[in-house]
Enzyme design. Structure first.
Site, PDB file in Angstrom:
ATOM      1  N   CYS A 154       0.803  -1.295  -0.101  1.00 54.99           N
ATOM      2  CA  CYS A 154      -0.121  -0.012   0.187  1.00 54.99           C
ATOM      3  C   CYS A 154       0.980   1.353   0.007  1.00 54.99           C
ATOM      4  CB  CYS A 154      -0.906  -0.097   1.150  1.00 54.99           C
ATOM      5  SG  CYS A 154      -0.112  -0.137   3.060  1.00 54.99           S
ATOM      6  N   THR A 155       1.984   1.116   0.645  1.00 54.77           N
ATOM      7  CA  THR A 155       2.823   2.218   0.763  1.00 54.77           C
ATOM      8  C   THR A 155       3.566   2.686  -0.574  1.00 54.77           C
ATOM      9  OG1 THR A 155       3.302   2.028   3.095  1.00 54.77           O
ATOM     10  CG2 THR A 155       4.762   3.259   2.039  1.00 54.77           C
TER      11      THR A 155
END
Length: 652
Positions: free
Chosen positions: A586-587
């Site tokens: 997600c990052t």
């Protein structure tokens, strides 16, 4: 219509392509174009909904200008919806903005997926809410009264949320995976406390060796006592070698909402404890009493009129007790304060409630994230002075653009506000919102006041869906200059000084003793922690208050720091992680902010495009060890990716 991925880049990464496709096709009806309605409309247009239909039968008056960003003195006596339509359409050429001039009928409602009412009477809310519930149309009510606000959602009795949580999917680094039935996955020690639960669905990424798991269909897990996870049969898979992360796959949930006529008397509130719940219920009854007062007198209570306030308190106490709250007396002092300041219309309150209301509309359209259940109340009554409350004379209308604000704080406060000089660092999404509010509230709009803004960046197309002071023709121009020009159009009395400079050790000859001695405070809207730490240190050195805010995805924060009064700013110094721990997908995908994030993204992309397909083909057509080698062109692609990353990320 094709999605402009450059403009909606940030939004696309948070919501995903399917949700964005739904948003582009959505039709929304918004009734009420005072300050709150304008904020909701602005946010929906920037989101890129298919069409927005505005409805408001009322003309513009002086008190509207304190919070309505699209109206000016030239629009007085003009219809609020008509006057706002052109400005809203300019925000996003892909969104159709219409005006409906008739009544809200059942036939009209059938054309929309979501209906939003602001600044509406209770009778209209009940009528429209009943029809929307009957036809499965998502229904939102939002309102502000001075320093208090309310929000209500009715998405029907079987609304399916396909992605329920606003948090990123839970991820953890993998230590080992066994071959067996079931296969046992061991997490790295630092991730062993991740709260995976029995029955959670997961998938995998970045695994070396047991590549069959990478990008696999969601698998249920069973959590063992030692924290390891059973992940199903891995007997026939390749032997696990190294690395990889396990990623939670979210499940859908069904939401059941009551219609307004029931929820009004049996409200479900957003509250963290009993004290908050009691306050929310008092605010709920206060809004009901204000509706009753308006029905009886044809107006809201006069600003700081104690006789009107006592009538509101009596009306609230005469209401039927809310279910489950029969034994709890209402807070008379709270009710009285709400009534005294209820005639006001404030830009910051409109901005807060307008943002949350637009987010609820987005949830209704995209079916991502859990909607409110079902009432939200917000108040900022602590902004009122404790020692000397305003009086009716000081809060009486002046026939000026600040009447809505004077009704709450008084003309004396307005004069003090106009003499302030603040320094805004950063004119991105939050910076634009702050500058807009500064213009509307009249911060620095007096003779010796003003706002100085500093930003060395230039407008990009990707800014246009979030930074509403910028337009397409501004792309390439300095943000500080464009934002200053736009803010002065909102309020010609505002004095704005743009500086195309960064605030760092190299510019201390500009932002030094003389500069800081002439400002009253600093507002930071920066996108990196090192920059925030530097600004905070300068504020501490010069004894200036610091207001700091930031967002990431659907999360946001805002803080106030006053030297020697509050704790000093203590945000993270660095967002980078150790090299041997994989970055959460997600990052890397949503908010890359370091060179390591770019490297992890490239690795994931390369693996998905080349490695998995090559190994699958090799497994099927050849058993010799030589066939496990990647084709030469794939190696060249990998080298090209590595070279580009090095060029754009610096040495890493």
């Amino acid at each position: 219509m094709l999605l402009d991925e450059e403009i909606y880049s940030r939004q696309l990464y948070v919501l995903g392509p399917l949700a964005m496709e739904r948003i582009q096709k959505a039709k929304v009806l918004l009734s009420g174009l005072k300050g709150l309605g304008a904020e909701v409309a602005k946010n929906l247009v920037l989101m890129g909904i298919g069409s927005l239909t505005l409805h408001d039968p009322h003309p513009t008056c002086w008190s509207d200008l304190a919070a309505q960003v699209f109206l000016s003195e030239n629009d007085l006596e003009k219809n609020r919806a008509d006057a706002s339509q052109k400005h809203l359409a300019q925000l996003n050429e892909a969104v159709q903005v219409f005006v409906h001039t008739g009544d809200i009928t059942e036939d009209l409602l059938l054309n929309f997926q979501v209906v939003v009412l602001t600044a509406s009477k209770l009778e209209e809310q009940l009528k429209v809410g009943t029809l929307c519930h009957k036809h499965g149309i998502c229904f939102v009510v939002a309102d502000t009264r001075g320093l208090v606000g309310q929000l209500f959602c009715d998405f029907g009795e079987d609304f399916i949320v396909q992605d329920p949580t606003e948090s990123e999917p839970l991820t953890a680094a993998i230590q080992h995976i066994s071959q067996g039935s079931p296969g046992i996955l061991t997490l790295r020690r630092e991730d062993n406390r991740n709260s995976f639960c029995d029955g959670d669905l997961v998938t995998f990424s970045g695994i070396e060796g047991m590549v069959e798991l990478n990008g696999c269909s969601p698998r249920p897990i069973h959590v063992q006592e030692d924290g390891s996870l059973e992940i199903g049969d891995t007997t026939t898979f390749s032997r696990y070698l190294h690395g990889g992360i396990i990623i939670e796959v979210k499940r859908s949930k069904t939401v059941i909402h009551e219609p307004l006529n029931i929820a009004l008397h049996q409200p479900r509130m957003v509250a963290q404890n009993h004290q908050q719940a009691h306050r929310a219920h008092c605010l709920h009854q206060a809004f009901c009493a204000l509706h009753k007062f308006q029905q009886l007198h044809g107006r809201l209570p006069q600003p700081w009129d104690h006789a009107d306030a006592e009538i509101v308190v009596g009306l609230a106490e005469a209401l039927e007790p809310l279910k489950g709250r029969e034994e709890e007396p209402l807070d008379e002092a709270l009710l009285r304060t709400i009534a005294l300041s209820s005639a006001g219309d404030l830009s910051p309150m409109a901005a807060i409630l307008g943002a949350v209301a637009a987010q609820e509309v987005l949830k209704a359209i995209s079916r991502k994230f859990m909607p409110l259940d079902q009432w939200l109340y917000f108040d900022a009554l602590d902004c009122l002075p404790e020692d000397s409350l305003p009086n009716p004379e000081d809060c009486a209308p002046r026939g000026c653009r600040y009447d809505g604000q004077i009704a709450v704080f008084g003309a004396g406060f307005q004069k003090k506000l106009s003499l302030q000089h603040y320094f805004l660092v950063g004119t991105g999404a939050i910076g634009c919102e702050l500058l807009k509010d500064f213009a509307l509230v009249g911060l620095g709009a007096g003779g010796c006041g003003g706002v100085t803004i500093a930003d060395m960046d230039h407008v990009e197309r990707s800014n246009l869906s979030r930074q509403f002071l910028f337009r397409t023709h501004d792309v390439g121009r300095p943000k500080a200059e464009v934002a200053a020009e736009a803010a002065q159009k909102l309020n010609p009395d505002l004095r704005v000084t743009p500086l195309i400079r960064s605030l760092d050790p190299t510019t201390e000859h500009i932002f030094g003793d003389n500069f800081f001695s002439n400002i009253d405070g600093v507002v930071a809207a920066l996108d990196s922690f090192p920059a925030r730490h530097y600004v905070a240190a300068r504020c501490t050195h010069y004894l200036k208050p610091l207001l700091e805010a930031g967002t990431q995805g659907t999360w946001g924060s805002a803080s106030v720091f006053i030297p020697h009064v509050t704790e000093v700013y203590s945000g993270p110094v660095s967002a980078s992680a150790s090299e041997d721990v994989p970055h959460p997908v997600c990052t890397g995908r949503y908010f890359p902010s370091t060179a390591e994030h770019s490297l992890q993204w490239a690795r994931n992309e390369f693996e998905a495009l080349f490695q998995l397909s090559a190994k699958t083909i090799n497994q099927q057509i050849c058993t010799s060890s030589m066939c496990w080698q990647l084709p030469t062109y794939m190696l060249r692609c990998m080298g090209f990716l590595a070279h580009q990353i090095k060029l754009h990320s610096g040495s890493c």
